[in-house]
Every structure is written in structure tokens, then in C-alpha cells.
Motif scaffolding. Structure first.
Motif, mmCIF file in Angstrom:
data_model
loop_
_atom_site.group_PDB
_atom_site.id
_atom_site.type_symbol
_atom_site.label_atom_id
_atom_site.label_comp_id
_atom_site.label_asym_id
_atom_site.label_seq_id
_atom_site.Cartn_x
_atom_site.Cartn_y
_atom_site.Cartn_z
ATOM 1 N N ASP A 122 -16.285 53.506 82.959
ATOM 2 C CA ASP A 122 -17.265 53.825 83.765
ATOM 3 C C ASP A 122 -18.658 54.015 83.132
ATOM 4 O OD1 ASP A 122 -18.113 54.967 86.058
ATOM 5 O OD2 ASP A 122 -16.813 56.857 85.913
ATOM 6 N N HIS A 123 -19.701 54.122 83.924
ATOM 7 C CA HIS A 123 -21.107 53.923 83.596
ATOM 8 C C HIS A 123 -21.628 55.093 82.839
ATOM 9 C CE1 HIS A 123 -25.606 53.806 84.130
ATOM 10 N NE2 HIS A 123 -25.336 52.483 83.701
ATOM 11 N N GLY A 124 -21.196 55.990 83.463
ATOM 12 C CA GLY A 124 -21.798 57.548 82.869
ATOM 13 C C GLY A 124 -21.171 57.826 81.536
ATOM 14 N N PRO A 125 -19.717 57.839 81.695
ATOM 15 C CA PRO A 125 -19.109 58.224 80.286
ATOM 16 C C PRO A 125 -19.275 57.399 79.097
ATOM 17 C CG PRO A 125 -17.585 58.567 82.176
ATOM 18 C CD PRO A 125 -19.093 57.545 82.836
ATOM 19 N N ILE A 126 -19.865 56.123 79.460
ATOM 20 C CA ILE A 126 -20.296 55.052 78.386
ATOM 21 C C ILE A 126 -21.809 55.659 77.971
ATOM 22 C CG2 ILE A 126 -20.944 52.702 77.837
ATOM 23 C CD1 ILE A 126 -18.568 51.817 79.590
ATOM 24 N N TYR A 127 -22.732 55.644 78.784
ATOM 25 C CA TYR A 127 -23.896 55.724 77.999
ATOM 26 C C TYR A 127 -24.077 57.231 77.700
ATOM 27 C CZ TYR A 127 -25.871 58.504 82.036
ATOM 28 O OH TYR A 127 -26.021 59.538 83.287
ATOM 29 N N ARG A 128 -23.081 58.124 78.030
ATOM 30 C CA ARG A 128 -23.164 59.539 77.228
ATOM 31 C C ARG A 128 -22.675 59.665 75.996
ATOM 32 N NH1 ARG A 128 -21.613 61.465 82.514
ATOM 33 N NH2 ARG A 128 -23.381 62.434 83.736
#
Length: 334
Positions: free
Chosen positions: A187-193
Motif C-alpha cells: 500500500d502506498h501510505g504504509p510504504i512512504y510512512r
């Protein structure tokens, strides 16, 4: 990729991991029953969407501009479920929770392309209904096969470019502390976080993508049906209004199936979508992830079923094809 990576700066040590670990959906009692349910949804969805595509291809009555968007929706549902569900089952059912860096980004790209394209397929169908009811005399002149194909193709190109930018921005991130993705897929959000350098471009893109692929299409669909309702209110003959409303019932059902669960998630379950926080509600992370997986997979199951039941043309074609098939079987047996 070098263009994205150049934004890191010279004084930052860039760390790109060999793999990520997907940590979602763990520690759930009797979780195998859920996986069996998810697999059943996947199988029925594949069969249903393939049937819709085959019916449109086989019968010339459905090879019309109107069904270009329907065919695109069936392809999208089929590919979206195939991109998401088998990998979820492989990750958690068979404990293959490690995924290589490049595979993770590719996985995320395809999942988000097909998830985001759902709304734009519905926009294309709403444009068809809007012109058919608001300007029926010029419908066949304005809504041609070329027009619908160009419209749907431009939507696909738009989504692919948008998701490509979002994915490309992740390649400039350095992962020097954690490689654990707290989600059920890449998932995009969990990766950049979990990145340890500047994530502002990815955060902005993560907030912008839902607006461009979910909420603006929904506003357009609602506005188009507001105008359709206004047009119907001016019709003097009740039978014409009822007939026009029936032609919209299938599309309205698809809109409800796709958007009601998403709206529910955004409003009542914080952090299901990684980029939006509206109301803080205490929900177990596994519960949020299960709700999200169902929200992504069930519409592709129900779309072909609802559309076939709500569209007389499709029902008529299916009945004709079934009669033709049974008569051929009888001839072979004789």
C-alpha cells in the motif's frame, strides 16, 4: 527513476531494501475461514466478469457504444481482483510475506490502477446515460463507438499516468529503519510512512490521488444525475419517465455498490485508507484491513450480477445464448 532519486540530496545515504515484509492480517482467530470466503468471492468474480465479456463479444446487439464502458468495467474488475486477491492469499495463507522491492512497486502499481479505474468507468457510463436522456434526438450522433472508446481509453491513460507518478515518487525514498509494511498489500501510505527521508511529495500525491480518482468522479456522477432528474421532471408522460429511470437503474446500482462501502470506510474507520483521516474511531487494525479487502473485492463480484439483472438487453441476450446452446446440445445428442 534517476529524476526522482535526484531529489534526495547529496548528504543523505540512500538505502533501498532488497525486500519488504507485509505484516497485515496476522493473529486473527479462524482466519482460514476468511481466506476461503475471499477465495470464493474471487472465483465467482472471475466467472461473472468473464461471462459479461463473452456475452458482449458473442452477440452483435451488445456491440454498441454503450457497452464499451461496460466491457471496460468487466476487464477492470477481472484484472483488479486477479492483481489483488491471489497475492493476498499467497502472502498470508502460505506465509509468503516477503516481497522484493521491485515486485512490491509493481504489485502496488497494478492494484491501484485497477482500483482507481473503477470510478472512471462509472463516469463513462454516466456520460452515456446523461446524453441519452438529456439529448435523446442526437444520442446516436454524439455517442458513437469512436467517442466512447476514446473516452474510456483517455481515462485508462489518465489513471496509468497518475499511478505511475505516485509509484515513481516512492523510488526516491530511503528505508533505513523499517521494511515492514503495515497493510495487507504493498500500500502506498504504509510504504512512504516507513521511509527515513523527505516524504512530502509522496504524502501530497497520496492525498491527491483519492481526490482525483474517487471524489471528483463521484461529484460528476451526482451532478449528472441531478441534471437527469431535472430533465425527467420536465417530461409530461409518466411512462417515459419510468422507462428512462429503468435505463439508469443498473448504473445507479453499480455506483451504490462501489461508493457506499468506500464512503463508510472514510467516515467511520480511521486509517483504513492510509492517506485520509476524518474521524478517530477505535477499530482493531485487522478489522480495518478485512473491511478494506472486502470493499476492494466485493464490488467486482456484484457488478456483473447486478448489471445483468438490471439490464433487459443483457438478460435477453443471455437467454438467447442459453437457448442456442441447449438446442445445439440436443442436436449433438441426437
Amino acid at each position: 527513476m534517476d529524476l526522482f532519486n535526484s531529489a534526495l540530496g547529496k548528504n543523505i545515504t540512500f538505502v533501498r531494501p532488497d525486500y519488504f515484509i507485509i505484516s497485515g492480517l496476522t493473529g486473527i482467530p479462524h482466519v482460514n475461514y476468511y481466506y476461503a470466503f475471499l477465495f470464493a468471492i474471487y472465483v465467482v468474480s472471475v466467472v461473472g466478469n468473464v461471462c459479461v465479456m463473452v456475452v458482449i463479444i458473442l452477440d452483435h446487439r451488445l456491440r454498441t457504444p454503450k457497452y464499451v464502458a461496460v466491457f471496460s468495467l468487466a476487464i477492470n474488475d477481472l484484472c483488479g481482483n486477479c492483481a489483488l486477491v491471489p497475492k493476498i492469499l499467497d502472502t498470508f495463507l502460505f506465509n509468503h510475506n516477503r516481497i522484493s522491492y521491485n515486485e512490491c512497486l509493481a504489485y502496488m502499481f497494478f492494484c491501484f490502477v485497477f482500483l482507481a479505474m473503477q470510478s472512471l468507468n462509472l463516469v463513462a457510463m454516466s456520460i452515456d446515460r446523461l446524453i441519452a436522456i438529456a439529448d435523446p434526438l442526437h444520442y446516436h450522433v454524439r455517442v458513437t463507438f469512436k467517442f466512447m472508446f476514446s473516452l474510456v481509453a483517455s481515462f485508462w491513460l489518465y489513471i496509468v499516468l497518475m499511478v505511475m507518478v505516485a509509484t515513481g515518487l516512492l523510488t526516491r525514498l530511503s528505508f533505513c529503519e523499517s521494511i515492514v509494511i503495515k497493510s495487507y498489500f504493498c500500500d502506498h501510505g504504509p510504504i512512504y510512512r516507513i521511509a527515513c527521508n523527505d516524504v512530502l511529495p509522496s504524502r501530497v500525491m497520496g492525498g491527491l490521488c483519492p481526490v482525483l480518482s474517487l471524489w471528483i468522479p463521484l461529484i460528476f456522477i451526482l451532478a449528472s444525475y441531478g441534471y437527469i432528474s431535472y430533465t425527467l421532471s420536465k417530461m409530461s408522460v409518466a411512462q417515459e419517465r419510468i422507462k428512462a429511470m429503468k435505463t439508469c437503474s443498473g448504473h445507479l446500482s453499480l455506483v451504490a455498490i462501489n461508493y457506499i462501502p468506500i464512503i463508510f470506510i472514510y467516515l467511520f474507520a480511521t486509517n483504513i485508507h492510509p492517506n485520509v483521516r476524518i474521524i478517530t474511531v477505535s477499530v482493531h487494525p485487522n478489522g480495518r484491513m478485512i473491511n478494506s479487502t472486502l470493499t476492494h473485492s466485493i464490488p467486482s463480484l456484484l457488478n456483473p450480477i447486478i448489471y445483468c439483472l438490471k439490464t433487459e438487453e443483457v438478460l435477453t441476450v443471455i437467454k438467447c445464448l442459453y437457448k442456442r446452446f441447449t438446442s445445439n446440445q440436443k442436436r449433438i445428442q441426437m
